[in-house]
Design a protein around this motif. Structure first.
Motif, short mmCIF file in Angstrom:
data_model
loop_
_atom_site.label_atom_id
_atom_site.label_comp_id
_atom_site.label_asym_id
_atom_site.label_seq_id
_atom_site.Cartn_x
_atom_site.Cartn_y
_atom_site.Cartn_z
N PHE A 1 0.85 -1.19 0.00
CA PHE A 1 0.00 0.00 0.00
C PHE A 1 0.88 1.24 0.00
N TRP B 1 -10.08 4.53 10.80
CA TRP B 1 -10.21 4.78 9.37
C TRP B 1 -9.81 3.55 8.56
N ARG C 1 -12.67 1.25 8.11
CA ARG C 1 -13.92 1.76 7.51
C ARG C 1 -14.05 1.49 6.02
N GLN C 2 -12.96 1.15 5.35
CA GLN C 2 -13.02 0.91 3.92
C GLN C 2 -12.15 -0.31 3.61
N SER C 3 -12.32 -0.83 2.39
CA SER C 3 -11.47 -1.97 2.02
C SER C 3 -10.03 -1.51 1.83
N GLN C 4 -9.87 -0.29 1.34
CA GLN C 4 -8.54 0.24 1.10
C GLN C 4 -8.11 1.08 2.29
N TRP C 5 -6.83 1.03 2.64
CA TRP C 5 -6.37 1.60 3.90
C TRP C 5 -5.96 3.06 3.82
N ALA C 6 -6.09 3.69 2.65
CA ALA C 6 -5.48 5.01 2.44
C ALA C 6 -5.80 5.99 3.57
N LEU C 7 -7.07 6.12 3.91
CA LEU C 7 -7.39 7.14 4.91
C LEU C 7 -6.90 6.75 6.30
#
Lengths: 289, 289
Positions: free
Chosen positions: A103, A166, A169-175
């Motif tokens: 990532f 954060w 909260r999403q599949s992708q960890w960016a936040l």
């Protein structure tokens, strides 16, 4: 060499740490540490300068003026890369993934080794991850496993600060990974000729005086060489880019006692042969919009 | 205004598209398009220059010299953001996620509007995604929903080129999204005063002459304003940063007929009011290491 970037009134300059915490300025040899790490001639000149440095040419620099060693074009990190403890008789490689989970941390995450990390307003579950970070020295595009380490400019320490709320909260960890200042880096880069074997480094984290992580890079699933080889098949790594090699799990007692980072907490990532990166966490003075 | 960045022997300069495909150089007003978009005074000066431009001051610039309009410090993209078609009587919002799924494309992905995308050696499942891309004009840190659009410098088009094979291999999509040149951007930035309502744009993709995507941004789950507000709670958006707003699904027939992009394929992303971005895909001449 142990190499840093430090602030001067005329801008950031590279330097070598030559005696205790004294620096030898290398700004006459290269315009930046990335430039220095990417040139064999500049590295040779720097080594010669260090070898012949006299005490009078050394600088005593305030810790606050030591900056992030490089300004990476890309910060690539690994998810799960350390094997967990398994009972006797169980194959420790049984759960190894086939590929590293890569990532990105964005450019706004970069912080110097002495910068405090601001816990964003509303963040409720900020955590630390102590990691060996590889600094790319030479451009790496589709390099073989055998040649991969030739592209390493050096090793340093990254705290992959993460907002777990954060991240969930999403599949992708960016936040969860990309808040401002969530990538303290440094304090220095150790060149490969002076660094220990990257697959035999003890990575430890000390939080508020307690050792919470202690595991060797000998237990990683993917070696530094493999990770560089692997990523370089897909994208081009440039000098100054950071490839961080993942974090060990917290020790069982530390997992049980874990609480999110809060104002005033201090986290030291200590890696044998690479030094220590200590980060203070402070609460934001602002509120969410 | 429709604003571009174009190559000159002395470096990249901003310009306005003022008559057909002729350009008015704005390099005397701002050093870059990002600088122009971030300054109300510069934008006013540019508008005055465009209004008073005479034909003799206009340039005819070769398409190949039109570059990516900005060099973003960050490219943030959204996963699932368009609602699918549902039968009558079914609530189209029933499957809406609570948060946008944000991911990052690294700096090496940036490509100009006329650059071909090289399909990396060994890549077997490269795909396109036509998207409305927001260019940040003013720094956005914890901005309210109401103020969010004040931070938009303009709108352009991004093809979020994706390697589906890599995307499926890990939980995080980085290696599926970040091959070199996988973010063709442009050709120009339309300033908000001249752009249509960002929630009423028809996004279409034409692949080798066939319309494969056709859906309005009125069907997005998260508006441009919401996305900027949301992301800015977690990290600071800077002038020139790109926030891309996700791709509509392919039309059912296009989904059925889909095959991975191959040497010579051409993909046009066409967005009403924003223009067209046409990208040619070419096979790599190299092999994997």
């Amino acid at each position: 060499m142990r190499l840093v970037t430090y602030a001067t009134p005329a801008g950031a300059r590279p330097a070598a740490v030559v005696a205790g915490d004294r620096l030898l300025d290398l700004g006459g040899i290269a315009g930046s540490l990335t430039e220095l790490l990417s040139s064999d001639a500049a590295l040779d000149a720097a080594r010669a300068a260090v070898a012949s440095a006299d005490a009078d040419s050394l600088l005593v620099v305030d810790a606050a003026d030591v900056l992030a060693p490089v300004v990476p074009g890309k910060i690539l990190c690994l998810g799960y890369n350390y094997r967990g403890h398994v009972p006797d008789g169980v194959d420790p490689t049984a759960n190894d993934p086939e590929y590293p989970d890569v990532f990105v941390k964005t450019s706004n995450t970069l912080a110097g080794p002495n910068d405090a990390v601001v816990i964003p307003p509303g963040a409720t579950d900020v955590d630390y991850e102590g990691e060996v970070a590889v600094v790319i020295g030479r451009r790496a595009q589709r390099v073989s496993l055998e040649d991969a380490l030739d592209h390493v400019g050096g090793y340093t320490i990254l705290n992959d600060v993460s907002d777990r709320a954060w991240q969930r909260r999403q599949s992708q960890w960016a936040l969860g990974k990309c808040s401002d200042g969530f990538a303290p880096l440094g304090p220095w880069v150790v060149t490969p000729d002076e660094a220990p074997d990257p697959q035999d480094l003890l990575v430890e984290v000390v939080r508020d005086g307690v050792v919470t992580v202690s595991q060797s890079t000998s237990t990683t699933i993917f070696s530094v060489a493999y990770v560089i080889h692997h990523i370089s098949q897909v994208l081009t790594l440039e000098p100054g880019d950071i490839v961080s090699t993942g974090t060990p799990q917290k020790l069982p007692a530390a997992q049980d006692a874990h609480r999110p980072l809060a104002d005033g907490d201090e986290v030291t990532v200590r890696i044998a042969g690479l030094g220590e990166l200590t980060t203070r966490f402070v609460a934001s003075q602002e509120s969410a919009a």
